[in-house]
Design an enzyme around this catalytic site. Structure first.
Site, PDB file in Angstrom:
ATOM      1  N   HIS A 246       0.823  -1.215   0.000  1.00 13.00           N
ATOM      2  CA  HIS A 246       0.000   0.000   0.000  1.00 13.00           C
ATOM      3  C   HIS A 246       0.859   1.268   0.000  1.00 13.00           C
ATOM      4  O   HIS A 246       0.667   2.166  -0.791  1.00 13.00           O
ATOM      5  CB  HIS A 246      -0.879   0.045   1.259  1.00 13.00           C
ATOM      6  N   ASP A 247       1.791   1.329   0.959  1.00 10.57           N
ATOM      7  CA  ASP A 247       2.501   2.584   1.226  1.00 10.57           C
ATOM      8  C   ASP A 247       3.475   2.970   0.129  1.00 10.57           C
ATOM      9  O   ASP A 247       3.892   4.129   0.037  1.00 10.57           O
ATOM     10  CB  ASP A 247       3.251   2.480   2.558  1.00 10.57           C
TER      11      ASP A 247
END
Ligand code: RIB
Ligand code: CA
Length: 323
Positions: A246-247
């Protein structure tokens, strides 16, 4: 490539670690500060983890601790739950203790004040990358409104137009502090939002993690191992083909905007819903009559993002980072 001055606000975190690696590998990125928040674990642990990972990556920026709890909701319970299953009890896939102990101490400043110091001293506008709950960013914005004009944009991993992962319609970073998220989304700062709609497609397979380990020496091996519980949990719960980075998506987009398909939107946070508190309500068609306040990623090029990581980790291959 133009130079980018960055502050990364993180809750390190396994995917936060991959985002830090990707950012640290960019010649034209200057990381001015790392600020830490509760989220994947208590802020003491996410700060300790960030100090360790930053040391392993050779990131020379100061590291500050910040929010221990959300602005309004009660403090989180870190004794178990999905976040602990995914990131491990230590927040680094239960292999954090394989990394050398950090030599550097955390900053004496709290996160919001370190953000302000870094932004004041920066020669140009600063981009904030937020990969945890937005409590530190919100605290900075309300404490230093006069610095808002020195922010280039805020690239946020958070939210989702059509899904959730902590509640049915709420994504963890936004859902863990909806009021903080609302402060950020209602601020006039330019925002690029990378929610689950796009990030869930950015998974790294076991084979690609193996390739990263081969390419990245001890650093690649640590990152591969750190993502093991993450991948196992996604496989167990959803038969998912890999650990979701995600990040990394906001970082990858700042490197090459072609990695994500961005859509103008008016986004606000539902603060009062019973099932929907913490939901990012995204209006792409002007139905609210309110002005566009963000760009939101709705899909991403998984292979391009993963290949970036395999290339990036090579820069750390000679570093001795393990005990
Ligand atoms: O919902 C995903 C987000 O929550 C990621 O930032 C992950 O690190 C966790 O903080
Ligand atoms: Ca995170």
């Amino acid at each position: 490539m133009s130079k980018k001055y960055l502050i990364m606000d993180v809750d390190t975190g396994c995917d936060d670690s991959m985002a830090l690696m990707l950012a640290a590998a960019q010649e034209n990125f200057e990381i001015l500060a790392l600020t830490c928040t509760f989220g994947n674990n208590e802020v003491e642990k996410t700060t300790y983890n960030t100090l360790k990972v930053a040391q392993a990556l050779g990131i020379d920026a100061p590291v500050a601790s910040g929010a221990k709890r959300p602005l309004i909701d009660p403090p989180m319970d870190f004794s178990g739950g999905l976040g602990i299953a995914i990131h491990g009890a230590d927040g680094l896939g239960n292999v954090g203790d394989t990394l050398k102990e950090p030599v550097k101490e955390k900053s004496r400043l709290v996160a919001a004040d370190l953000m302000a110091k870094a932004i004041k001293e920066a020669p140009e506008k600063v981009t904030i990358i937020a990969t945890g709950p937005l409590t530190n960013v919100a605290t900075f914005l309300v404490s230093y409104p006069e610095l808002q004009d020195k922010i280039e944009q805020i690239a946020i991993m958070g939210g989702a137009a059509y899904s959730g992962n902590m509640r049915f319609y709420a994504e963890a970073n936004v859902g863990h502090d909806p009021e903080a998220a609302q402060i950020v989304f209602m601020s006039g700062v330019k925002k690029a939002v990378f929610g689950l709609d796009a990030t869930m497609g950015v998974f790294i397979t076991d084979e690609e993690r193996e390739e990263m380990a081969k390419a990245g020496g001890e650093t690649g091996t640590f990152l591969k191992n750190c993502l093991e519980p993450y991948a196992a949990t996604y496989r167990r719960l959803a038969n998912y083909p890999g650990a979701v980075l995600h990040d990394s998506l906001p970082v990858a987009w700042l490197i090459d905007e072609s990695v994500a398909d961005m859509h103008d939107a008016y986004i606000e946070i539902d603060l009062n819903g019973i099932q929907t508190r913490g939901c990012t309500v995204a209006d792409f068609i002007g139905i609210t009559g309110k002005p566009v306040n963000a760009k939101m990623a709705m899909s991403a090029d998984r292979k391009k993002v993963i290949d970036m990581h395999i290339e990036a980790v090579k820069k750390f291959a000679d570093r001795k980072v393990l005990k």
